[in-house]
Design a protein around this motif. Sequence first.
Motif, PDB file in Angstrom:
ATOM      1  N   GLU A 313       4.892   7.081  -3.653  1.00 19.42           N
ATOM      2  CA  GLU A 313       4.928   5.679  -3.214  1.00 19.42           C
ATOM      3  C   GLU A 313       3.941   5.423  -2.084  1.00 19.42           C
ATOM      4  O   GLU A 313       3.331   4.356  -2.007  1.00 19.42           O
ATOM      5  CB  GLU A 313       6.345   5.307  -2.766  1.00 19.42           C
ATOM      6  CG  GLU A 313       7.348   5.156  -3.899  1.00 19.42           C
ATOM      7  CD  GLU A 313       6.982   4.041  -4.869  1.00 19.42           C
ATOM      8  OE1 GLU A 313       6.352   3.056  -4.453  1.00 19.42           O
ATOM      9  OE2 GLU A 313       7.314   4.173  -6.060  1.00 19.42           O
ATOM     10  N   ARG A 316       0.545   5.151  -3.663  1.00 12.82           N
ATOM     11  CA  ARG A 316       0.461   3.848  -4.337  1.00 12.82           C
ATOM     12  C   ARG A 316       0.229   2.735  -3.319  1.00 12.82           C
ATOM     13  O   ARG A 316      -0.573   1.817  -3.544  1.00 12.82           O
ATOM     14  CB  ARG A 316       1.764   3.575  -5.101  1.00 12.82           C
ATOM     15  CG  ARG A 316       1.912   4.344  -6.407  1.00 12.82           C
ATOM     16  CD  ARG A 316       3.345   4.271  -6.929  1.00 12.82           C
ATOM     17  NE  ARG A 316       3.766   2.914  -7.204  1.00 12.82           N
ATOM     18  CZ  ARG A 316       3.694   2.309  -8.391  1.00 12.82           C
ATOM     19  NH1 ARG A 316       3.206   2.974  -9.431  1.00 12.82           N
ATOM     20  NH2 ARG A 316       4.104   1.077  -8.564  1.00 12.82           N
ATOM     21  N   ALA A 317       0.935   2.829  -2.185  1.00 12.65           N
ATOM     22  CA  ALA A 317       0.783   1.807  -1.144  1.00 12.65           C
ATOM     23  C   ALA A 317      -0.638   1.813  -0.581  1.00 12.65           C
ATOM     24  O   ALA A 317      -1.220   0.753  -0.310  1.00 12.65           O
ATOM     25  CB  ALA A 317       1.793   2.056  -0.026  1.00 12.65           C
ATOM     26  N   HIS A 318      -1.216   3.023  -0.407  1.00 13.76           N
ATOM     27  CA  HIS A 318      -2.597   3.124   0.096  1.00 13.76           C
ATOM     28  C   HIS A 318      -3.569   2.453  -0.871  1.00 13.76           C
ATOM     29  O   HIS A 318      -4.478   1.735  -0.450  1.00 13.76           O
ATOM     30  CB  HIS A 318      -3.001   4.589   0.277  1.00 13.76           C
ATOM     31  CG  HIS A 318      -2.363   5.262   1.463  1.00 13.76           C
ATOM     32  ND1 HIS A 318      -2.026   4.572   2.613  1.00 13.76           N
ATOM     33  CD2 HIS A 318      -1.991   6.550   1.686  1.00 13.76           C
ATOM     34  CE1 HIS A 318      -1.487   5.410   3.474  1.00 13.76           C
ATOM     35  NE2 HIS A 318      -1.447   6.617   2.939  1.00 13.76           N
ATOM     36  N   VAL A 319      -3.366   2.699  -2.172  1.00 12.95           N
ATOM     37  CA  VAL A 319      -4.269   2.122  -3.180  1.00 12.95           C
ATOM     38  C   VAL A 319      -4.165   0.597  -3.164  1.00 12.95           C
ATOM     39  O   VAL A 319      -5.180  -0.107  -3.211  1.00 12.95           O
ATOM     40  CB  VAL A 319      -3.944   2.681  -4.587  1.00 12.95           C
ATOM     41  CG1 VAL A 319      -4.724   1.931  -5.663  1.00 12.95           C
ATOM     42  CG2 VAL A 319      -4.259   4.172  -4.646  1.00 12.95           C
ATOM     43  N   ARG A 320      -2.931   0.074  -3.074  1.00  9.87           N
ATOM     44  CA  ARG A 320      -2.762  -1.383  -3.049  1.00  9.87           C
ATOM     45  C   ARG A 320      -3.340  -1.992  -1.770  1.00  9.87           C
ATOM     46  O   ARG A 320      -3.979  -3.042  -1.794  1.00  9.87           O
ATOM     47  CB  ARG A 320      -1.277  -1.744  -3.174  1.00  9.87           C
ATOM     48  CG  ARG A 320      -0.731  -1.631  -4.594  1.00  9.87           C
ATOM     49  CD  ARG A 320       0.618  -2.313  -4.719  1.00  9.87           C
ATOM     50  NE  ARG A 320       1.623  -1.607  -3.948  1.00  9.87           N
ATOM     51  CZ  ARG A 320       2.427  -0.674  -4.439  1.00  9.87           C
ATOM     52  NH1 ARG A 320       2.343  -0.349  -5.710  1.00  9.87           N
ATOM     53  NH2 ARG A 320       3.309  -0.072  -3.676  1.00  9.87           N
ATOM     54  N   LYS A 321      -3.102  -1.306  -0.654  1.00 10.43           N
ATOM     55  CA  LYS A 321      -3.547  -1.836   0.634  1.00 10.43           C
ATOM     56  C   LYS A 321      -5.070  -1.810   0.776  1.00 10.43           C
ATOM     57  O   LYS A 321      -5.675  -2.764   1.284  1.00 10.43           O
ATOM     58  CB  LYS A 321      -2.905  -1.020   1.762  1.00 10.43           C
ATOM     59  CG  LYS A 321      -3.220  -1.544   3.156  1.00 10.43           C
ATOM     60  CD  LYS A 321      -2.482  -0.733   4.223  1.00 10.43           C
ATOM     61  CE  LYS A 321      -2.800  -1.241   5.624  1.00 10.43           C
ATOM     62  NZ  LYS A 321      -2.106  -0.429   6.668  1.00 10.43           N
ATOM     63  N   GLY A 323      -7.332  -1.561  -1.671  1.00 12.65           N
ATOM     64  CA  GLY A 323      -8.035  -1.888  -2.921  1.00 12.65           C
ATOM     65  C   GLY A 323      -9.454  -2.391  -2.683  1.00 12.65           C
ATOM     66  O   GLY A 323     -10.400  -1.942  -3.337  1.00 12.65           O
ATOM     67  N   LEU A 429      -6.854  -1.700 -10.742  1.00 19.02           N
ATOM     68  CA  LEU A 429      -6.130  -0.722  -9.915  1.00 19.02           C
ATOM     69  C   LEU A 429      -4.624  -0.760 -10.176  1.00 19.02           C
ATOM     70  O   LEU A 429      -3.976   0.285 -10.248  1.00 19.02           O
ATOM     71  CB  LEU A 429      -6.417  -0.980  -8.429  1.00 19.02           C
ATOM     72  CG  LEU A 429      -7.770  -0.481  -7.917  1.00 19.02           C
ATOM     73  CD1 LEU A 429      -8.003  -0.947  -6.489  1.00 19.02           C
ATOM     74  CD2 LEU A 429      -7.862   1.027  -7.998  1.00 19.02           C
ATOM     75  N   VAL A 430      -4.083  -1.968 -10.319  1.00 23.63           N
ATOM     76  CA  VAL A 430      -2.639  -2.084 -10.557  1.00 23.63           C
ATOM     77  C   VAL A 430      -2.264  -1.450 -11.891  1.00 23.63           C
ATOM     78  O   VAL A 430      -1.279  -0.703 -11.992  1.00 23.63           O
ATOM     79  CB  VAL A 430      -2.196  -3.568 -10.516  1.00 23.63           C
ATOM     80  CG1 VAL A 430      -0.719  -3.698 -10.896  1.00 23.63           C
ATOM     81  CG2 VAL A 430      -2.443  -4.167  -9.138  1.00 23.63           C
ATOM     82  N   LEU A 433      -2.288   2.253 -11.589  1.00 21.91           N
ATOM     83  CA  LEU A 433      -1.087   2.757 -10.926  1.00 21.91           C
ATOM     84  C   LEU A 433       0.086   2.834 -11.906  1.00 21.91           C
ATOM     85  O   LEU A 433       0.851   3.798 -11.891  1.00 21.91           O
ATOM     86  CB  LEU A 433      -0.705   1.854  -9.730  1.00 21.91           C
ATOM     87  CG  LEU A 433      -1.608   1.943  -8.496  1.00 21.91           C
ATOM     88  CD1 LEU A 433      -1.178   0.924  -7.453  1.00 21.91           C
ATOM     89  CD2 LEU A 433      -1.582   3.342  -7.898  1.00 21.91           C
ATOM     90  N   HIS A 475       9.590  -0.594  -9.973  1.00 24.52           N
ATOM     91  CA  HIS A 475       8.874  -0.178 -11.185  1.00 24.52           C
ATOM     92  C   HIS A 475       9.538  -0.700 -12.455  1.00 24.52           C
ATOM     93  O   HIS A 475       8.898  -0.780 -13.499  1.00 24.52           O
ATOM     94  CB  HIS A 475       8.856   1.356 -11.303  1.00 24.52           C
ATOM     95  CG  HIS A 475       8.102   2.058 -10.219  1.00 24.52           C
ATOM     96  ND1 HIS A 475       7.454   3.253 -10.420  1.00 24.52           N
ATOM     97  CD2 HIS A 475       7.889   1.757  -8.926  1.00 24.52           C
ATOM     98  CE1 HIS A 475       6.900   3.652  -9.299  1.00 24.52           C
ATOM     99  NE2 HIS A 475       7.163   2.756  -8.362  1.00 24.52           N
TER     100      HIS A 475
END
Length: 1028
Positions: A313, A316-321, A323, A429-430, A433, A475
């Motif tokens: 998680e 995932r948060a790093h990728v969303r933040k 992006g 990106l989403v 994920l 999810h």
Amino acid sequence: MEFKDHVCELLNTVDVCQVFFDITVNFDLTKNYLDLIITYTTLMILLSRIEERKAIIGLYNYAHEMTHGASDREYPRLGQMIVDYENPLKKMMEEFVPHSKSLSDALISLQMVYPRRNLSADQWRNAQLLSLISAPSTMLNPAQSDTMPCEYLSLDAMEKWIIFGFILCHGILNTDATALNLWKLALQSSSCLSLFRDEVFHIHKAAEDLFVNIRGYNKRINDIRECKEAAVSHAGSMHRERRKFLRSALKELATVLSDQPGLLGPKALFVFMALSFARDEIIWLLRHADNMPKKSADDFIDKHIAELIFYMEELRAHVRKYGPVMQRYYVQYLSGFDAVVLNELVQNLSVCPEDESIIMSSFVNTMTSLSVKQVEDGEVFDFRGMRLDWFRLQAYTSVSKASLGLADHRELGKMMNTIIFHTKMVDSLVEMLVETSDLSIFCFYSRAFEKMFQQCLELPSQSRYSIAFPLLCTHFMSCTHELCPEERHHIGDRSLSLCNMFLDEMAKQARNLITDICTEQCTLSDQLLPKHCAKTISQAVNKKSKKQTGKKGEPEREKPGVESMRKNRLVVTNLDKLHTALSELCFSINYVPNMVVWEHTFTPREYLTSHLEIRFTKSIVGMTMYNQATQEIAKPSELLTSVRAYMTVLQSIENYVQIDITRVFNNVLLQQTQHLDSHGEPTITSLYTNWYLETLLRQVSNGHIAYFPAMKAFVNLPTENELTFNAEEYSDISEMRSLSELLGPYGMKFLSESLMWHISSQVAELKKLVVENVDVLTQMRTSFDKPDQMAALFKRLSSVDSVLKRMTIIGVILSFRSLAQEALRDVLSYHIPFLVSSIEDFKDHIPRETDMKVAMNVYELSSAAGLPCEIDPALVVALSSQKSENISPEEEYKIACLLMVFVAVSLPTLASNVMSQYSPAIEGHCNNIHCLAKAINQIAAALFTIHKGSIEDRLKEFLALASSSLLKIGQETDKTTTRNRESVYLLLDMIVQESPFLTMDLLESCFPYVLLRNAYHAVYKQSVTSSA
């Protein structure tokens, strides 16, 4: 039926075109081909598992006939298919004989991918897989691979392809060693595969049952049995070690990326590989926990699974933040490197037909036109068209007669696969994920999911990761499908209920830990109470006087603070453990400010806040230790100490979680100042009000307790039946101040109102007694200067003792209220000195000619701040509500005047009471008649304010009547009736001293001061004599 027809047609077309399949070259084509076969196989297996399938299609056909007047024309074929596919895999093995070549080619292309993905944890560790810091010099280099999309390909998907694929084209297992190795490796890794959600397929038994009837397959059957044994013996421990490695690897990756998010650009592949690896291991455990023949149960119970999910998680948060950081990097990569390399590859192609050339050129042009400014401007990128073109190009170039064969230009395929990955880093990106880390399958393993959560909370070292479980609920909606919209509500509701349950349990756990800490702290605070120093003082006194008390071997009592002395850092107290557990859990609660689950926003901190409010409310009420049966209650000072200790602990929670504890205090403590809280439960205000009225003041009325003005407290009197409590310990100035701190102005106002209600009921009774004696009192009012007539009239009065007793009760209640008001004033002067001084100015500077309504408003304000007023507004309100409808205002006024007459003429009877003796030590009388002074003044002020009479005139009249009545007993010769004459004389002085309306000059005109002086001399002399 239509789906089956389309699949068969497509598979035949693929065979006819002799399509080239290689997962490392034409990845999309090969993957989708294998996925199609697995979907088809899975569907047929699931269909065969529906027990009532024949009845269902029969009912369908009957319904079709009733609706359309004829049966479905496809019904015979559908029925035949149901019969043919009773054993679906056996039927499909026959069906797939023509497709074996294409399918086996596609599967064998996994030989470079699957074994590399299916390594042990030690091999991963030795290769320092997923580590960014193992080679610092290459940290900024982009993570590259010839098979980019294969690196994060799901292991679960590959195992399905291999198991089902080689079952369908089993002939290749006898002729190709590579195929056999892939088959064995997959059989050794798992015992079951997921067909759909929580439906599983036990691979060893199914494969053995299929091969047992084929001649010459004994060797294959032995292979299956050996692999089954290996899977049962070693698969659990192998996957356990993998999860252990991934926990540390993902932790390192998440830590480095949180510090240097710019590395998400070059190392994006590592992130998606890590997510995919972790997701595969979690799903494997979930699938096998209930379906594995367990030789070692420990391998299938992972108490640290929460940690792995948590780091997933976090990634995932790093990728969303970050992006936009990744977009910026890959936009430059695509335009500055990929476009140039692809252009060179295209230029160097020996043969390039026009259609393929146009597509290739569009790729180059699309990438070349990209710029960083588009990212900065927030432009939405969409490369779906480009990816679809590449898919088409794979199809064109993979058929046997293609002018440009992809099989001969592998570099082009690998380069394009890399480019496709780079485009996904910009616009998908989403979706990436979801593809690599979606754990929505937990929705269908609710019991296992909840069990994992409970294990996580039970293990203190894992509780910091418990937030992973509510985050997983976000999810769930990704497992819904547009072809089944009615399922959305069911899955959505499940996600909401689970998320709510997890957050609620986390908050409850934190609340319980905080409560335990508060209990410990309250115990420590209790040790510091003054009452515990008595023994120490006693020992010191005895030591000084050299007295030996107690046994020699009696252990010395530990002094407060001993618990803070540590001889060894390794010694861990219970409080240490509680604080550690709390800090871990609070980290989890504070991890995200909120989360969105199916368009509902959850705020974890609010769960904790609401639980703390409820528990704090219950604890405060519980700490009063009120026992209705025995009428026991905690002393206000002790309760205040406990509440302050509790609040200190709660304030420290702000160090762990970003919650507003002040809001909790305001909500809870303000509710405690009301009669009932928001849940309709009694508060400390109602408990203490009830106790003081029903227990303490009732015992005063019964003569067991007296008010001592000198001590400003109520004190127990020596009686036959000892009281269960010491009144002084509940009513002295320090206890009343503590009570004011706890109840606040609102609570003290409620206490005052309750006291006034009791006074008003006594006044109502007094008025009834006045009405009974109205004629006699009217005559006495005008005959006070005629002693003989007064004596005759006095004998006609009834209920004289009752009047005095009721007035004394009123005086006691008002004395208690004055103590409470004084304590409130002291408390408020400490907390809000400037406001209190402003209110005092208001009160002290009201002009005499001010309208009474305005004056009463000021008095009400002053009274709320604990300031004494000439006219008590609470008493005025209480008595004004008594106005009777049947009696005219003039009559009411007359009754009020006659009440004062009744009290005045009754005073002499007090002299005959043994208990009416004045005690200089307490500055009062043991039967509380000194409280009459306050009662007479306050009642007169209130009544004549209500009836708009002159308070001063009425009190002068009272003084004249009282003094003449008391002067009369000075002439009496009967010692019984005059035994405490001097003590009663002092009442007149007390009444004048207490009154803001009467003066000593006025008293002198009615009652010679020499008598008062002699009376004081006599009572003091008598006191000295009795004490001697």
